[in-house]
Design a protein around this motif. Structure first.
Motif, PDB file in Angstrom:
ATOM      1  N   PRO A  16      18.873  11.347   2.648  1.00 48.54           N
ATOM      2  CA  PRO A  16      18.380   9.931   2.784  1.00 48.54           C
ATOM      3  C   PRO A  16      16.584  10.245   3.327  1.00 48.54           C
ATOM      4  N   ARG A  17      16.198  11.538   2.894  1.00 49.80           N
ATOM      5  CA  ARG A  17      15.053  11.821   2.955  1.00 49.80           C
ATOM      6  C   ARG A  17      13.879  11.243   2.100  1.00 49.80           C
ATOM      7  N   GLN A  18      12.639  11.128   2.097  1.00 47.97           N
ATOM      8  CA  GLN A  18      11.635  10.695   1.088  1.00 47.97           C
ATOM      9  C   GLN A  18      11.803   9.095   1.236  1.00 47.97           C
ATOM     10  N   ARG A  19      12.368   8.420   2.326  1.00 41.99           N
ATOM     11  CA  ARG A  19      12.296   6.977   2.275  1.00 41.99           C
ATOM     12  C   ARG A  19      10.976   6.787   2.866  1.00 41.99           C
ATOM     13  N   ARG A  20       9.857   7.702   2.861  1.00 44.44           N
ATOM     14  CA  ARG A  20       8.667   7.121   3.239  1.00 44.44           C
ATOM     15  C   ARG A  20       7.816   6.082   2.532  1.00 44.44           C
ATOM     16  N   THR A  21       6.978   5.398   3.010  1.00 42.81           N
ATOM     17  CA  THR A  21       6.292   4.573   2.172  1.00 42.81           C
ATOM     18  C   THR A  21       4.806   4.875   2.944  1.00 42.81           C
ATOM     19  N   TYR A  22       3.730   4.549   1.879  1.00 38.52           N
ATOM     20  CA  TYR A  22       2.640   4.755   2.402  1.00 38.52           C
ATOM     21  C   TYR A  22       1.450   3.585   2.327  1.00 38.52           C
ATOM     22  N   GLY A  23       0.397   3.268   3.072  1.00 30.89           N
ATOM     23  CA  GLY A  23      -0.481   2.335   3.288  1.00 30.89           C
ATOM     24  C   GLY A  23      -1.501   2.674   2.091  1.00 30.89           C
ATOM     25  N   ILE A  24      -2.313   1.844   1.863  1.00 35.89           N
ATOM     26  CA  ILE A  24      -3.414   2.171   0.646  1.00 35.89           C
ATOM     27  C   ILE A  24      -4.389   3.133   1.082  1.00 35.89           C
ATOM     28  N   GLY A  25      -4.765   2.921   2.520  1.00 38.62           N
ATOM     29  CA  GLY A  25      -5.512   3.975   2.811  1.00 38.62           C
ATOM     30  C   GLY A  25      -5.024   5.519   3.190  1.00 38.62           C
ATOM     31  N   GLU A  26      -4.007   5.296   3.534  1.00 43.53           N
ATOM     32  CA  GLU A  26      -3.269   6.571   3.514  1.00 43.53           C
ATOM     33  C   GLU A  26      -3.098   7.423   2.204  1.00 43.53           C
ATOM     34  N   LEU A  27      -2.931   6.611   1.298  1.00 47.90           N
ATOM     35  CA  LEU A  27      -2.773   7.178  -0.132  1.00 47.90           C
ATOM     36  C   LEU A  27      -4.176   7.721  -0.428  1.00 47.90           C
ATOM     37  N   ALA A  28      -5.078   6.825  -0.136  1.00 47.79           N
ATOM     38  CA  ALA A  28      -6.543   7.188  -0.379  1.00 47.79           C
ATOM     39  C   ALA A  28      -6.907   8.424   0.043  1.00 47.79           C
ATOM     40  N   LYS A  29      -6.825   8.773   1.215  1.00 52.79           N
ATOM     41  CA  LYS A  29      -7.238   9.740   2.020  1.00 52.79           C
ATOM     42  C   LYS A  29      -6.481  11.319   1.456  1.00 52.79           C
ATOM     43  N   MET A  30      -5.116  11.115   1.173  1.00 50.31           N
ATOM     44  CA  MET A  30      -4.304  12.077   0.570  1.00 50.31           C
ATOM     45  C   MET A  30      -4.843  12.667  -0.842  1.00 50.31           C
ATOM     46  N   PHE A  31      -5.316  11.774  -1.390  1.00 46.39           N
ATOM     47  CA  PHE A  31      -5.989  12.234  -2.816  1.00 46.39           C
ATOM     48  C   PHE A  31      -7.507  12.061  -2.825  1.00 46.39           C
ATOM     49  N   GLU A  32      -7.947  11.990  -1.822  1.00 48.38           N
ATOM     50  CA  GLU A  32      -9.471  11.898  -1.741  1.00 48.38           C
ATOM     51  C   GLU A  32      -9.939  10.875  -2.728  1.00 48.38           C
ATOM     52  N   VAL A  33      -9.422   9.799  -2.782  1.00 53.29           N
ATOM     53  CA  VAL A  33     -10.146   8.666  -3.568  1.00 53.29           C
ATOM     54  C   VAL A  33     -10.317   7.474  -2.567  1.00 53.29           C
ATOM     55  N   THR A  34     -10.961   6.554  -2.876  1.00 55.95           N
ATOM     56  CA  THR A  34     -11.040   5.155  -2.189  1.00 55.95           C
ATOM     57  C   THR A  34      -9.975   4.236  -2.304  1.00 55.95           C
ATOM     58  N   PRO A  35      -9.783   3.411  -1.540  1.00 57.87           N
ATOM     59  CA  PRO A  35      -8.913   2.160  -1.766  1.00 57.87           C
ATOM     60  C   PRO A  35      -9.397   1.382  -3.031  1.00 57.87           C
ATOM     61  N   ARG A  36     -10.402   1.370  -3.208  1.00 53.95           N
ATOM     62  CA  ARG A  36     -10.912   0.669  -4.325  1.00 53.95           C
ATOM     63  C   ARG A  36     -10.267   1.096  -5.537  1.00 53.95           C
ATOM     64  N   THR A  37     -10.381   2.435  -5.551  1.00 56.83           N
ATOM     65  CA  THR A  37     -10.104   2.945  -6.840  1.00 56.83           C
ATOM     66  C   THR A  37      -8.556   2.908  -7.054  1.00 56.83           C
ATOM     67  N   ILE A  38      -7.873   3.099  -5.841  1.00 53.00           N
ATOM     68  CA  ILE A  38      -6.324   2.656  -6.266  1.00 53.00           C
ATOM     69  C   ILE A  38      -5.871   1.361  -6.754  1.00 53.00           C
ATOM     70  N   ARG A  39      -6.734   0.283  -6.010  1.00 54.80           N
ATOM     71  CA  ARG A  39      -6.547  -1.047  -6.470  1.00 54.80           C
ATOM     72  C   ARG A  39      -7.056  -1.195  -7.897  1.00 54.80           C
ATOM     73  N   PHE A  40      -7.983  -0.590  -8.162  1.00 54.43           N
ATOM     74  CA  PHE A  40      -8.527  -0.734  -9.748  1.00 54.43           C
ATOM     75  C   PHE A  40      -7.338  -0.209 -10.620  1.00 54.43           C
ATOM     76  N   TYR A  41      -6.750   0.853 -10.262  1.00 54.53           N
ATOM     77  CA  TYR A  41      -5.688   1.563 -11.219  1.00 54.53           C
ATOM     78  C   TYR A  41      -4.453   0.460 -11.098  1.00 54.53           C
ATOM     79  N   GLU A  42      -4.432  -0.177 -10.245  1.00 53.72           N
ATOM     80  CA  GLU A  42      -3.077  -1.400 -10.034  1.00 53.72           C
ATOM     81  C   GLU A  42      -3.630  -2.303 -11.236  1.00 53.72           C
ATOM     82  N   GLN A  43      -5.114  -2.810 -11.101  1.00 54.10           N
ATOM     83  CA  GLN A  43      -5.531  -3.854 -11.933  1.00 54.10           C
ATOM     84  C   GLN A  43      -5.185  -3.563 -13.502  1.00 54.10           C
ATOM     85  N   GLU A  44      -5.666  -2.281 -13.738  1.00 51.88           N
ATOM     86  CA  GLU A  44      -5.341  -1.547 -15.157  1.00 51.88           C
ATOM     87  C   GLU A  44      -4.053  -1.294 -15.354  1.00 51.88           C
ATOM     88  N   GLY A  45      -2.891  -1.952 -14.607  1.00 52.76           N
ATOM     89  CA  GLY A  45      -1.611  -1.370 -15.140  1.00 52.76           C
ATOM     90  C   GLY A  45      -1.231  -0.295 -14.829  1.00 52.76           C
TER      91      GLY A  45
END
Lengths: 149, 149
Positions: A16-45
């Motif tokens: 049952p490992r890997q059941r983790r979830t992430y917030g946008i800021g968390e993900l952003a830091k982990m990949f060294e991008v901004t939340p804006r970038t992540i939202r943009f990628y979502e917007q781009e599908g």
DNA sequence: GCCGAGGTTTACGTTAACGTAAAGTGCTTG
DNA sequence: CAAGCACTTTACGTTAACGTAAACCTCGGC
């Protein structure tokens, strides 16, 4: 109500490992991008995170998607190209033969691209070697022949 | 007076070959870019062709420069980055130690970039392999299990 | 109850790398 | 000499991939 309480038994069998979830800021830091970038990628599908209320919740799948996307970007692919592959990949299970053929074409294309890039890297590497050795030569020359006062 | 009139005897020894020059359109076709692109690169300080009246005359050196520039582009470097290296390379002969050190730093940087790209390419290659084999599986599945009616 | 931290939407701004159109120059060829 | 072709400059337009600012929620803690 859908699967909020579905912490009971995953039919996947094991861990049952890997059941983790992430917030946008968390993900952003982990990949060294901004939340804006992540939202943009979502917007781009390219991403489609879960929504808890208004807030985005990212799972492993989303994290992997983002990782692949950024890798593609580093290799010079456009977001549109990346999306094309990613979306076709998702549509695969119920894909018709024509779509799958198209996917294979795209993949071959990307592959050819990678080949050329490999060659480019090799050549560029040699260039850098040359420039560097020349620079070192000049440097040692400077050592022997000090600047005019 | 420095070396402008040095068409007499090149101390390099041999063949007076390669004395060709190119027009802008010629060069453009040879690299599959538009003349506009070539002029733009000049404007950005990446090329400095001779001028015969108003018209640009490109020599071997320019052709090589363009080739390197395009290779850099395919590897995702910006024109600014490329220019930085190219200009420092040209300024090398009379470069001071600080400049040369800086050049070495930049080169190391680019090299690191290439390393990461190599890794990215390897990973991406594996990804493509996976996607392709999955696609082929589904395709063969379609063959065995024809569309419903 | 208020506050700060993080998240959200909306929308306009910015940068790089050219594209494109207009209007002019210069040569050579019928 | 007119037409055509290749080249030129000038300048505005365009696209991708975000940045940035404003104005709004919402939740845990004091």
């Amino acid at each position: 109500m859908t699967q909020r309480t579905a912490n009971a038994a995953a039919p996947t069998g094991g861990l049952p490992r890997q059941r983790r979830t992430y917030g946008i800021g968390e993900l952003a830091k982990m990949f060294e991008v901004t939340p804006r970038t992540i939202r943009f990628y979502e917007q781009e599908g390219l991403l489609a995170p879960e929504r808890r209320g208004q807030t985005r919740i990212y799972h492993e799948k989303d994290r992997v998607r983002l990782k692949l996307t950024l890798r593609g970007k580093r290799l010079g692919f456009s977001l549109a190209e990346i999306r094309e592959v990613v979306m076709m990949y998702d549509a695969m299970p119920d894909g018709n033969a024509r779509q799958l053929q198209r996917l294979l074409e795209i993949l071959a294309d990307k592959r050819a691209n990678l080949e050329r890039q490999l060659e480019d890297i090799r050549l560029m590497h040699k260039e850098l070697d040359d420039v560097e050795s020349r620079a070192r030569e000049v440097l040692s020359g400077l050592g022997a022949e000090p600047p005019r006062h």
